[in-house]
Design a protein around this motif. Structure first.
Motif, PDB file in Angstrom:
ATOM      1  N   LYS A 296       0.004   3.924  -4.871  1.00 57.62           N
ATOM      2  CA  LYS A 296      -1.447   4.105  -4.840  1.00 57.62           C
ATOM      3  C   LYS A 296      -1.870   5.179  -5.853  1.00 57.62           C
ATOM      4  CE  LYS A 296      -3.379   5.663  -1.046  1.00 57.62           C
ATOM      5  NZ  LYS A 296      -3.978   5.842   0.289  1.00 57.62           N
TER       6      LYS A 296
ATOM      7  N   ARG B 211       0.828  -1.221   0.000  1.00 61.19           N
ATOM      8  CA  ARG B 211       0.000   0.000   0.000  1.00 61.19           C
ATOM      9  C   ARG B 211       0.862   1.270   0.000  1.00 61.19           C
ATOM     10  NH1 ARG B 211      -5.806  -0.230  -0.586  1.00 61.19           N
ATOM     11  NH2 ARG B 211      -6.737   1.480   0.558  1.00 61.19           N
TER      12      ARG B 211
ATOM     13  N   GLU C  14      -4.100   4.535  -9.317  1.00 66.97           N
ATOM     14  CA  GLU C  14      -5.345   5.287  -9.538  1.00 66.97           C
ATOM     15  C   GLU C  14      -5.267   6.129 -10.802  1.00 66.97           C
ATOM     16  OE1 GLU C  14      -8.131   8.481  -7.091  1.00 66.97           O
ATOM     17  OE2 GLU C  14      -6.692   7.267  -5.992  1.00 66.97           O
TER      18      GLU C  14
END
Length: 548
Positions: free
Chosen positions: A193, A188, A197
């Protein structure tokens, strides 16, 4: 802070994270071409300070990277000599025989290691080859190039006020630019991240699944110590509340690693993973081992568990994600470090080839193909159904079905195809009204400990005058939504006591004690409203793990 003027430095490859993936990539790049300019940026105060892993290491990655690692003094000193599996009940245990298990579950030829110390050794090997390694350099931003490419990262920003404005001693950091950027941030990662996205890299993939791994190092009575013994357990105390299990690894110097993993797709918001870990140590088998010993270190970290079907696309223009930034853990084996190393090697070979051909800031498709079709993909494809079976049918059924599926996959086929995971771990959280609070025994201070006492054994430190690196997207959500609906589970799922609900002026207030954070990322994963965004604090802050 995009209007800040920063100096920049150019490299061939910029690597974020001095873990097994990032360091393997750095070493392999310099092995291929000693003239390549390679830099590794590490947010921990030193290499290894933020590394937490079980760990029983399959040396296949190291064998490929540095075949003479033994002669070079790699800290792989304890070969696995004994493999035990137990199903626990509250008062006893049932030993599961090894013979029905698929060959991939055998730990023969593996080593009990401190991955922190392995990474420290790998950093020495990298520096001897001319790799530049900068610890204490948190990478806070991506540097975007024209047409949506990734040009580099911002590292070394210090001295912001709590409100995010520049303080008196503000240092803007530097832009480290490269022909390619490798993200080896671990589970993570905050930059990974953003990349996932921005480019929609998870589209068409199953959601990533996670576990929370907590670990203590104990010094025990020499009469009870069996160097090279590996023990895994399932069952009590979790029962039907959650998936998970434990590990107990006997390393050198009368020390044992005692660890506990809780799968984060549990429903009951009253579940308290840390207290499940503390309760586990009171099982007669474990208590007898630890009695008279002392705990010397503690830490926690999320684990990627989605496996083969949850790996996002790994490349975008100018960037490749490595290791646990993608999720390469073999769940039944509880191993991912070997795949992290292999991913670093594959990314390095793809980037070196591209740079030699005069390319830059494009997509390293060769890396993606090698991961999915090579040793990593083959390792993960065999076990891809174990996690969804466990989530869907529970422990006992999944042991049998998962065992059969692993055997058939070893033979080259699967009767089940590829199962789906369904919900994210955040979505799996049930409403508090459907559950009863769980009454946990109070820690006794000998075998079990309260959270804040244990966090002091992670040697965590954060400069308090900086902005909180745990950002609430909407500060009203914890009290207005999560508290009435989910009994605000952040109070319990965090293994470091970061989040509290306190009484203030006749009402409730949500408090974020970011100084306690051990960088496990559980809050970013499990918050049912997805309201918490984990970002990096200033460089060097966080845990200072000795030999995790």
């Amino acid at each position: 802070m995009s209007d800040v003027t920063r100096e920049s430095m150019e490299y061939d490859v910029v690597i974020v994270g001095a873990g097994p993936a990032g360091l393997s990539a750095a070493i392999r790049l310099k092995q291929i071409d000693p003239d390549l300019q390679v830099v590794v940026l590490e947010k921990g105060s030193e290499v290894g300070a933020h590394i937490l892993s079980g760990a029983v290491l399959d040396p296949c990655g190291l064998d490929k990277l540095i075949p003479d690692w033994k002669a070079k003094g790699a800290p792989l000193n304890v070969p696995v000599r004994e493999d035990n599996f137990y199903m626990l009940g509250e008062a006893g245990q049932l030993k599961i025989p090894n013979f029905p298990m698929p060959p991939l579950m055998n730990n023969h030829g593996n080593y009990i290691v401190s991955m922190g110390n392995v990474c420290r050794w790998m950093a020495e090997q990298a520096e001897e080859l001319g790799v530049e390694i900068f610890p204490g350099m948190a990478c806070s931003e991506l540097v975007w190039g024209e047409e949506g490419t990734i040009r580099g990262v911002v590292a070394g920003e210090f001295g912001k006020n709590p409100d995010g404005t520049p303080g008196d001693g503000y240092e803007p950091g530097m832009e480290l630019l490269g022909k390619y950027v490798f993200l080896g941030e671990g589970v993570r990662g905050s930059l990974s991240k953003q990349v996932i996205e921005r480019y929609g890299l998870s589209e068409g993939k199953e959601p990533q699944k996670f576990g929370l791994g907590m670990k203590e190092i104990w010094e025990i009575d020499p009469a009870k110590h069996h160097e090279g013994r590996v023990t895994h357990t399932m069952g009590w105390p979790l029962g039907s509340n959650a998936g998970g299990g434990s590990f107990i690894y006997h390393l050198e110097n009368n020390q044992v690693y005692v660890g506990f993993v809780v799968h984060l797709n549990y429903e009951n918001p009253y579940l308290y993973p840390y207290m499940e870990f503390q309760r586990f140590k009171h099982h007669p088998m474990v208590a007898e081992l630890l009695e008279g010993g002392k705990r010397v270190a503690y830490g926690a970290r999320a684990i990627s568990e989605g496996g083969y079907q949850s790996m996002p696309q790994m490349v975008a223009p100018g960037v490749a994600m490595l290791g646990c930034s993608v999720g390469m853990v073999n769940v039944p084996r509880i191993k991912g470090n070997h795949n992290a190393m292999l991913s670093g090697i594959a990314a390095a070979e793809a980037a070196a080839k591209a740079i030699k051909a005069g390319r830059a800031q494009d997509e390293l498709h060769d890396y993606e193909v090698e991961v999915r079709q090579g040793a990593i993909g083959k390792d993960l494809k065999k076990v891809r159904n174990v996690k969804p079976l466990w989530s869907k049918y529970g422990l006992t059924a999944s042991l049998m079905l998962g065992g059969v599926d692993m055997w058939t996959n070893t033979l080259g086929f699967s009767l089940l195809g590829t199962l789906k995971h369904g919900k994210t771990d955040a979505e799996a959280t049930g409403q508090a009204a459907r559950f009863e609070p769980i009454d946990y025994p109070k820690p006794d201070g000998k075998l079990s400990f309260d959270r804040l006492t244990n966090v002091s054994f992670s040697f965590t430190n954060h400069e308090e005058s900086q902005p909180a690196h745990l950002q609430l997207k909407d500060p009203h959500v914890p009290i207005a939504v999560n508290l009435p609906k989910y009994a605000e589970p952040a109070q319990r799922y965090c293994p470091a006591g970061v989040y509290e609900v306190v009484e203030k002026d006749g009402g409730k207030e949500f408090v974020v004690n970011f100084q306690n954070c051990v960088h496990c990322k559980t809050c970013d994963i499990k918050d049912p409203s997805q309201n918490i965004n984990w970002t990096v604090p200033q460089g060097g802050d966080g845990p200072n793990y000795p030999n995790m």
